[in-house]
Scaffold this motif. Sequence first.
Motif, PDB file in Angstrom:
ATOM      1  N   GLN A 111       0.830  -1.218   0.000  1.00 25.20           N
ATOM      2  CA  GLN A 111       0.000   0.000   0.000  1.00 25.20           C
ATOM      3  C   GLN A 111       0.857   1.259   0.000  1.00 25.20           C
ATOM      4  N   PHE A 143      -6.303   7.803  -1.958  1.00 27.77           N
ATOM      5  CA  PHE A 143      -6.930   7.854  -0.632  1.00 27.77           C
ATOM      6  C   PHE A 143      -7.293   6.457  -0.122  1.00 27.77           C
ATOM      7  N   ARG A 144      -7.640   5.550  -1.033  1.00 29.95           N
ATOM      8  CA  ARG A 144      -7.907   4.158  -0.593  1.00 29.95           C
ATOM      9  C   ARG A 144      -6.645   3.525  -0.031  1.00 29.95           C
ATOM     10  N   ILE A 166      -4.175   5.111   1.410  1.00 24.72           N
ATOM     11  CA  ILE A 166      -3.917   5.719   2.722  1.00 24.72           C
ATOM     12  C   ILE A 166      -4.816   5.096   3.790  1.00 24.72           C
ATOM     13  N   ASP A 167      -6.100   4.906   3.460  1.00 24.16           N
ATOM     14  CA  ASP A 167      -7.010   4.259   4.419  1.00 24.16           C
ATOM     15  C   ASP A 167      -6.578   2.828   4.712  1.00 24.16           C
ATOM     16  N   LYS A 219      -3.780   2.854   7.200  1.00 25.08           N
ATOM     17  CA  LYS A 219      -4.279   3.111   8.557  1.00 25.08           C
ATOM     18  C   LYS A 219      -4.859   1.840   9.175  1.00 25.08           C
ATOM     19  N   ARG A 220      -5.649   1.107   8.371  1.00 25.26           N
ATOM     20  CA  ARG A 220      -6.221  -0.142   8.898  1.00 25.26           C
ATOM     21  C   ARG A 220      -5.133  -1.161   9.211  1.00 25.26           C
TER      22      ARG A 220
END
Length: 415
Positions: free
Chosen positions: A297, A330-331, A333-334, A337-338
């Motif tokens: 990612q 942005f996906r 980045i999310d 985070k997960r």
Amino acid sequence: MMCVLGLLGIILMILDNELTFAHIDHHDTIFNWFVKLTITISTVFLIGLVLYYHYYDISLYCVNNSIEHWCVGLTGRKIVLIVLEIVICAVHPIPRHFPIDQYPRDVRNNANSTKFYQSTPIPISLTYVPVDVALGLPMFARLYLCCRFITFHSHLVRDTSSQSLGYLNKISINFVFVIKTYFEQSPIRCLVIFCTLVFLIGSWSLRACDFKSNNEHISIFDAMWFFIVTFTTVGYGDVTPATYCGRSVATIACIVGILVSALLIAVISQKLVLSRWERYVHNFVLNIELAKAHRHQAANVIIYAWKMGRFTKMNKYRSIQYIEAQQAFFRSIDAIKRIKQKQRTLADNNVGLAELLRAQRDTSATIDQSMQQMVTMRRKIDTVEKKLDNVNQTIQMIQRTLSHLLDRSIQSESV
């Protein structure tokens, strides 16, 4: 020996009742009378052995506690336990009278034929319990002697080091402790043995207490089926108890079945839990997979950021390609985070009691080392202070010497 006599009495009791169930009129035969006499004789010997055991138990208690007379060790609680054990061992079917053929064979045949051809048998009362059954069922309480046999033949009790270790840690190595250790070592085996004993005792108890519509005892297979249905709390209702005695046995079987079900669930849950090293391997593999996903990612973030910059330089920041790259950016980045949240959760799951103990041990070692360094530093500081005092004294002596020499030189010049 006590365990053997207890089991012998139970086996003879079952044999006596089964021979009685085979007769239509439930009258005792000469063989039944001799079986009951044998049970009585074995019971007398058993009570004598129980008293003999408690005598030695009280004597050993007096020796361990430096008590001179055994009467001091005979406490009220001990007396109650001895009386209760004697009562449990004393209950048994007794030979009431010697069976004698009081009627000729023709009269007995007529009576049996009348009972056989009777179309409407008299229903048995709910409170009816055969005397031999009422005196025989409490004999299953003699199985506590097997518990005592297991306790005294356990390696935990026979080993002197185990006894000493338990005494130092204020742990009583008794039957409960021994059963806990056996259940910890092989829970499935202990559970199977317990369920088998309960199944056999409960099935025969239901056969002895319950009756059919023709006033005969139910068969052992019907009793087994009824016990299994009641023990598993299914309750089909095809077989129902006809007396209060049978209902009591069914109630006890239902309660024990619920407890065993809960215990079985606990054992299965314990078997499904990963061990410490298995959990380490599992968490290590998951951590590697999460690290790979994090790198993937992160690479996607760099790629889509480069694409967005490229489209911006080309004045295509309102194009579909730019919007798709921005959404993918942005996906990613999310997703990062997960993944970080999962890694933190995985790290928290790795911290167990063993890790906490290790951290506490390491912290204690570090504190001890720091204390030793502080003590060493204090000693060095004391040594430096002593040396500084010596230097100060030396400087003072030099100062006095110089002042004395200066005074002498001044006096000589004046002369």
